[in-house]
Design an enzyme around this catalytic site. Structure first.
Site, PDB file in Angstrom:
ATOM      1  N   HIS A  71       0.878  -1.178   0.000  1.00 46.39           N
ATOM      2  CA  HIS A  71       0.000   0.000   0.000  1.00 46.39           C
ATOM      3  C   HIS A  71       0.916   1.229   0.000  1.00 46.39           C
ATOM      4  CE1 HIS A  71      -2.695   2.988   1.870  1.00 46.39           C
ATOM      5  NE2 HIS A  71      -3.702   2.212   1.523  1.00 46.39           N
ATOM      6  N   ASP A  92       3.007  -4.592   8.108  1.00 47.62           N
ATOM      7  CA  ASP A  92       1.805  -3.794   7.910  1.00 47.62           C
ATOM      8  C   ASP A  92       0.623  -4.749   8.118  1.00 47.62           C
ATOM      9  OD1 ASP A  92      -0.442  -2.583   6.916  1.00 47.62           O
ATOM     10  OD2 ASP A  92       0.519  -1.801   5.097  1.00 47.62           O
ATOM     11  N   GLN A 111      -4.515  -5.184   6.984  1.00 42.69           N
ATOM     12  CA  GLN A 111      -5.514  -6.121   6.428  1.00 42.69           C
ATOM     13  C   GLN A 111      -5.454  -7.496   7.081  1.00 42.69           C
ATOM     14  OE1 GLN A 111      -7.841  -5.023   4.674  1.00 42.69           O
ATOM     15  NE2 GLN A 111      -7.039  -3.180   3.678  1.00 42.69           N
ATOM     16  N   LYS A 168     -10.553  -0.353  10.593  1.00 42.15           N
ATOM     17  CA  LYS A 168     -10.728  -1.548   9.759  1.00 42.15           C
ATOM     18  C   LYS A 168     -11.093  -2.766  10.605  1.00 42.15           C
ATOM     19  CE  LYS A 168      -7.230  -0.129   6.348  1.00 42.15           C
ATOM     20  NZ  LYS A 168      -8.002   0.358   5.211  1.00 42.15           N
ATOM     21  N   CYS A 208      -4.712   2.463  -3.690  1.00 39.47           N
ATOM     22  CA  CYS A 208      -3.472   2.960  -3.061  1.00 39.47           C
ATOM     23  C   CYS A 208      -2.330   1.959  -3.209  1.00 39.47           C
ATOM     24  CB  CYS A 208      -3.687   3.289  -1.581  1.00 39.47           C
ATOM     25  SG  CYS A 208      -4.895   4.560  -1.316  1.00 39.47           S
TER      26      CYS A 208
END
Ligand SMILES: Cc1ncc(COP(=O)(O)O)c(C=O)c1O
Length: 405
Positions: A113, A190, A193, A216, A357
């Site tokens: 991202h 990261d 997600q 999220k 993104c």
């Protein structure tokens, strides 16, 4: 097992005529999280870490309880959880706080991202770091041998996404963690997600930093967290300093506090921190394994449903075991935004369209500069919604065939 009908009753946004398939962008928020935040505003609205009166002490206790809950969510110690605004801020903190110098090698990947990509491009421009970008193929497999070679030749930091926000593919972060440990490289994951959708154990991954966002994972906007391994905290320069982050200040000196407080200057997003704690409780009560299994079930159904249509191109591995509930695709001859608009007008289905993104991945690997449509699932989605989605895509693709014939 997850009782999806009971879960749905917790989410006031869900109502007839709405099919929300954009949770990778931001998730919906359940009543218990809203109630917990409202309770703060109504019952004990005071600052944290300062006052000695009852409301202020209660606010501090609830705030610190949220830190403990997030620590439990990812198997860290409470002192290793730093509250930030979101995943982007968390990763900026690491990029700027490490004090990278000219020639320091940072390894990242083409799947990232923008929030885990341009921070390294900026360090390259500012400090002349040696940035290496590991490639991936269209199914989502990273070039692991290449990554291993780069790490073995000496890397200061490896920064990689756990789950691609375009392809939904899960990266082998434990294997990468092992290579990093064997070669003395730091590892930033990261988790934007992954943390909301599966059980995460920072010890098992062996990472040094893990970034994720509240919005999220059924929490509010404006709050996220950065896990920083305890023994690294003193070496990391905060993004921002000020009230709340100091140990002592004199006319011509200051010393910073230890622990997460060092990174949390100023009055924090108190209600939101309490909210992200409530969201983590909510998810853990349902069970991260149950959430992951539920999404896997729905993902399989979507993949089987839309794969049969030759005019629909799905990106990333078609093996539902390798991915979570993010499905990017295009309909032959149609602009992704037009597909998204058609989905909403035909059946109230909300999806994301565009480059998500992740332009380097879009341009270099998938070769779709105009982007894709992305449907993304969460614990509140149902089989019936998935069927509606598959049927509507089929109708849209059929009408595109008619108009391009
Ligand atoms: C993989 C990934 N990383 C980072 C981000 C940035 O998250 P935020 O906007 O919460 O900072 C996102 C958001 O979509 C993401 O999907």
């Amino acid at each position: 097992m997850l009782n999806v009908q009971a879960v749905r009753r917790d989410f006031p946004f869900i109502r007839p005529g709405r099919v929300y398939l954009d949770s990778a962008s931001t998730s919906l928020t359940p009543e218990p999280v809203l109630a917990k935040m409202l309770e703060y505003y109504r019952e004990y609205r005071a600052n944290v870490g300062r006052g000695v009166y009852t409301s202020s002490r209660r606010a501090t206790e609830e705030f610190e309880a949220a830190r403990k809950t997030l620590a439990r969510l990812i198997n860290a110690k409470p002192g290793e959880i730093v509250f930030v605004r979101n995943t982007s801020e968390a990763m900026n903190l690491v990029a700027s706080g490490l004090g990278l110098r000219s020639g320091d090698k940072v390894v990242t990947t083409i799947q990232e991202h923008h929030s885990n990509y341009i921070i390294w491009l900026r360090e390259k421009a500012r400090k002349r770091i040696d940035l290496r970008v590991i490639g991936a193929d269209a199914s989502g497999d990273l070039n692991l041998p290449d990554m291993q070679r780069e790490i073995e030749k000496g890397a200061k930091l490896v920064s990689v996404t756990h789950v691609s926000n375009v392809l939904g593919v899960k990266n082998p972060v434990e294997e990468i963690g092992k290579i990093c440990r064997e070669n003395g490289a730091l590892l930033l994951i990261d988790g934007a997600q992954s943390v909301p959708h599966m059980r995460i154990d920072v010890k098992r991954i062996g990472c040094d930093f893990l970034a994720f966002s509240g919005h999220k994972m059924c929490g509010p906007t404006g709050v996220g967290a950065l896990y920083i391994r305890e023994d690294l905290q003193g070496d990391l320069e905060p993004l921002c300093i000020g009230g709340g982050s100091i140990e002592d200040v004199g006319v011509d000196y200051y010393t910073l506090r230890g622990g997460p407080y060092r990174f949390e200057a100023g009055t924090p997003a108190i209600a939101e921190v309490i909210g992200i704690g409530a969201a983590a409780e909510y998810l853990m009560d349902i069970g991260m394994e149950n959430i992951e299994a539920h999404e896997a079930d729905l993902t399989r159904e979507i993949l089987e449903g839309i794969q049969g249509d030759r005019r629909v191109k799905v990106y990333g591995s078609l093996d539902s075991g390798r991915r979570n509930g993010i499905i990017s695709f295009n309909v032959d001859g149609m602009d992704p935004h037009d597909v998204a608009i058609a989905l909403e007008s035909a059946a109230g289905i909300m999806v994301r369209s565009g480059h998500h993104c992740a332009l380097p991945l879009m341009k270099e690997v998938l070769k779709i500069g105009s982007g894709s449509v992305r449907a993304s699932l969460y614990l509140y989605n149902t089989k019936s919604e998935v069927r509606t989605f598959v049927e509507t895509i089929s109708k849209i693709s059929e009408s595109a065939k008619g108009s391009t014939a």
